[in-house]
Design a protein around this motif. Structure first.
Motif, PDB file in Angstrom:
ATOM      1  N   MET A   1     -36.270 -25.489 -60.438  1.00  0.00           N
ATOM      2  CA  MET A   1     -35.317 -25.499 -59.352  1.00  0.00           C
ATOM      3  C   MET A   1     -35.644 -26.647 -58.406  1.00  0.00           C
ATOM      4  N   GLU A   2     -34.646 -27.366 -58.008  1.00  0.00           N
ATOM      5  CA  GLU A   2     -34.804 -28.455 -57.046  1.00  0.00           C
ATOM      6  C   GLU A   2     -34.071 -28.093 -55.768  1.00  0.00           C
ATOM      7  N   ILE A   3     -34.648 -28.496 -54.635  1.00  0.00           N
ATOM      8  CA  ILE A   3     -33.965 -28.288 -53.368  1.00  0.00           C
ATOM      9  C   ILE A   3     -33.794 -29.629 -52.671  1.00  0.00           C
ATOM     10  N   THR A   4     -32.713 -29.760 -51.913  1.00  0.00           N
ATOM     11  CA  THR A   4     -32.414 -31.001 -51.208  1.00  0.00           C
ATOM     12  C   THR A   4     -33.222 -31.064 -49.913  1.00  0.00           C
ATOM     13  N   PRO A   5     -33.328 -32.245 -49.313  1.00  0.00           N
ATOM     14  CA  PRO A   5     -34.038 -32.356 -48.033  1.00  0.00           C
ATOM     15  C   PRO A   5     -33.438 -31.444 -46.948  1.00  0.00           C
ATOM     16  N   ALA A  73     -39.893 -20.600 -58.756  1.00  0.00           N
ATOM     17  CA  ALA A  73     -40.521 -20.897 -57.462  1.00  0.00           C
ATOM     18  C   ALA A  73     -40.574 -22.405 -57.229  1.00  0.00           C
ATOM     19  N   VAL A  74     -40.521 -22.764 -55.964  1.00  0.00           N
ATOM     20  CA  VAL A  74     -40.573 -24.175 -55.589  1.00  0.00           C
ATOM     21  C   VAL A  74     -41.445 -24.312 -54.335  1.00  0.00           C
ATOM     22  N   VAL A  75     -42.185 -25.417 -54.251  1.00  0.00           N
ATOM     23  CA  VAL A  75     -42.994 -25.703 -53.069  1.00  0.00           C
ATOM     24  C   VAL A  75     -42.067 -26.303 -52.014  1.00  0.00           C
ATOM     25  N   ILE A  82     -52.062 -24.616 -45.629  1.00  0.00           N
ATOM     26  CA  ILE A  82     -50.978 -23.670 -45.884  1.00  0.00           C
ATOM     27  C   ILE A  82     -49.904 -24.306 -46.764  1.00  0.00           C
ATOM     28  N   ALA A  83     -49.468 -23.535 -47.752  1.00  0.00           N
ATOM     29  CA  ALA A  83     -48.336 -23.941 -48.587  1.00  0.00           C
ATOM     30  C   ALA A  83     -47.215 -22.922 -48.387  1.00  0.00           C
ATOM     31  N   VAL A  84     -45.996 -23.411 -48.322  1.00  0.00           N
ATOM     32  CA  VAL A  84     -44.825 -22.542 -48.222  1.00  0.00           C
ATOM     33  C   VAL A  84     -44.109 -22.607 -49.565  1.00  0.00           C
ATOM     34  N   LEU A  85     -43.883 -21.432 -50.158  1.00  0.00           N
ATOM     35  CA  LEU A  85     -43.211 -21.337 -51.458  1.00  0.00           C
ATOM     36  C   LEU A  85     -41.930 -20.535 -51.306  1.00  0.00           C
ATOM     37  N   TYR A  86     -40.922 -20.918 -52.089  1.00  0.00           N
ATOM     38  CA  TYR A  86     -39.628 -20.247 -52.050  1.00  0.00           C
ATOM     39  C   TYR A  86     -39.200 -19.895 -53.464  1.00  0.00           C
ATOM     40  N   ARG A  87     -38.702 -18.683 -53.621  1.00  0.00           N
ATOM     41  CA  ARG A  87     -38.090 -18.277 -54.883  1.00  0.00           C
ATOM     42  C   ARG A  87     -36.925 -17.350 -54.526  1.00  0.00           C
ATOM     43  N   PRO A  88     -35.697 -17.765 -54.823  1.00  0.00           N
ATOM     44  CA  PRO A  88     -34.556 -16.912 -54.485  1.00  0.00           C
ATOM     45  C   PRO A  88     -34.553 -15.643 -55.330  1.00  0.00           C
ATOM     46  N   ASP A  89     -34.112 -14.553 -54.725  1.00  0.00           N
ATOM     47  CA  ASP A  89     -33.974 -13.299 -55.457  1.00  0.00           C
ATOM     48  C   ASP A  89     -32.892 -13.509 -56.512  1.00  0.00           C
ATOM     49  N   PRO A  90     -33.176 -13.201 -57.788  1.00  0.00           N
ATOM     50  CA  PRO A  90     -32.198 -13.471 -58.843  1.00  0.00           C
ATOM     51  C   PRO A  90     -30.927 -12.619 -58.734  1.00  0.00           C
ATOM     52  N   GLU A  91     -31.005 -11.447 -58.114  1.00  0.00           N
ATOM     53  CA  GLU A  91     -29.848 -10.568 -58.035  1.00  0.00           C
ATOM     54  C   GLU A  91     -29.137 -10.641 -56.687  1.00  0.00           C
ATOM     55  N   LYS A  92     -29.904 -10.530 -55.589  1.00  0.00           N
ATOM     56  CA  LYS A  92     -29.300 -10.539 -54.260  1.00  0.00           C
ATOM     57  C   LYS A  92     -30.085 -11.457 -53.331  1.00  0.00           C
ATOM     58  N   PRO A  93     -29.831 -12.765 -53.375  1.00  0.00           N
ATOM     59  CA  PRO A  93     -30.562 -13.670 -52.484  1.00  0.00           C
ATOM     60  C   PRO A  93     -30.222 -13.379 -51.019  1.00  0.00           C
ATOM     61  N   GLU A  94     -31.263 -13.274 -50.197  1.00  0.00           N
ATOM     62  CA  GLU A  94     -31.067 -13.019 -48.770  1.00  0.00           C
ATOM     63  C   GLU A  94     -30.929 -14.314 -47.986  1.00  0.00           C
ATOM     64  N   ILE A  95     -31.648 -15.342 -48.399  1.00  0.00           N
ATOM     65  CA  ILE A  95     -31.599 -16.618 -47.700  1.00  0.00           C
ATOM     66  C   ILE A  95     -30.445 -17.430 -48.253  1.00  0.00           C
ATOM     67  N   GLN A  96     -29.555 -17.832 -47.351  1.00  0.00           N
ATOM     68  CA  GLN A  96     -28.425 -18.670 -47.729  1.00  0.00           C
ATOM     69  C   GLN A  96     -28.790 -20.127 -47.452  1.00  0.00           C
ATOM     70  N   LEU A  97     -28.929 -20.903 -48.498  1.00  0.00           N
ATOM     71  CA  LEU A  97     -29.285 -22.313 -48.348  1.00  0.00           C
ATOM     72  C   LEU A  97     -28.036 -23.116 -48.000  1.00  0.00           C
ATOM     73  N   PRO A  98     -28.214 -24.174 -47.186  1.00  0.00           N
ATOM     74  CA  PRO A  98     -27.080 -25.063 -46.921  1.00  0.00           C
ATOM     75  C   PRO A  98     -26.624 -25.724 -48.226  1.00  0.00           C
ATOM     76  N   PRO A  99     -25.366 -26.110 -48.320  1.00  0.00           N
ATOM     77  CA  PRO A  99     -24.897 -26.756 -49.555  1.00  0.00           C
ATOM     78  C   PRO A  99     -25.654 -28.055 -49.832  1.00  0.00           C
ATOM     79  N   ALA A 100     -25.802 -28.362 -51.102  1.00  0.00           N
ATOM     80  CA  ALA A 100     -26.562 -29.544 -51.521  1.00  0.00           C
ATOM     81  C   ALA A 100     -25.903 -30.815 -51.169  1.00  0.00           C
TER      82      ALA A 100
END
Length: 100
Positions: A1-5, A73-75, A82-100
């Motif tokens: 998974m890739e995330i935008t800036p 998961a993505v760093v 400290i490292a912050v890691l993100y992995r969206p819930d596959p069924e019901k993601p709670e965090i809404q990411l801004p559009p790419a």
């Protein structure tokens, strides 16, 4: 998974107030660490992991290894020990990411 800036900045702002839920110690990144992190991802999507000074891995290497060994998961950020890691819930993601 890739995330935008833009998405990365959004996740950083959400992670700012979080406390570390996982610690990587002198055993380094092992199967127990991976299982514990996967369990933590079952209840939340954004996690902070602290890599202790006694750990045999550097922060960036440890964070990258954790993200590679946990599917989806993505760093988001590494700062200090400290490292912050993100992995969206596959069924019901709670965090809404801004559009790419």
């Amino acid at each position: 998974m890739e995330i935008t800036p833009k998405q990365r900045a959004h996740l950083k702002s959400l992670a700012h107030h979080l406390k570390a839920v996982m610690f990587v110690g002198k055993e380094g990144v092992n199967e127990q660490t991976i299982r514990s992190l996967e369990e933590a991802f079952n209840t939340r999507e954004l996690l902070k992991v602290k890599v202790l000074e006694a750990a045999p891995v550097e922060l960036r290497d440890g964070a990258r290894e954790l993200a590679e060994r946990i599917p989806g998961a993505v760093v988001v950020q590494t700062i200090g020990r400290i490292a912050v890691l993100y992995r969206p819930d596959p069924e019901k993601p709670e965090i809404q990411l801004p559009p790419a």
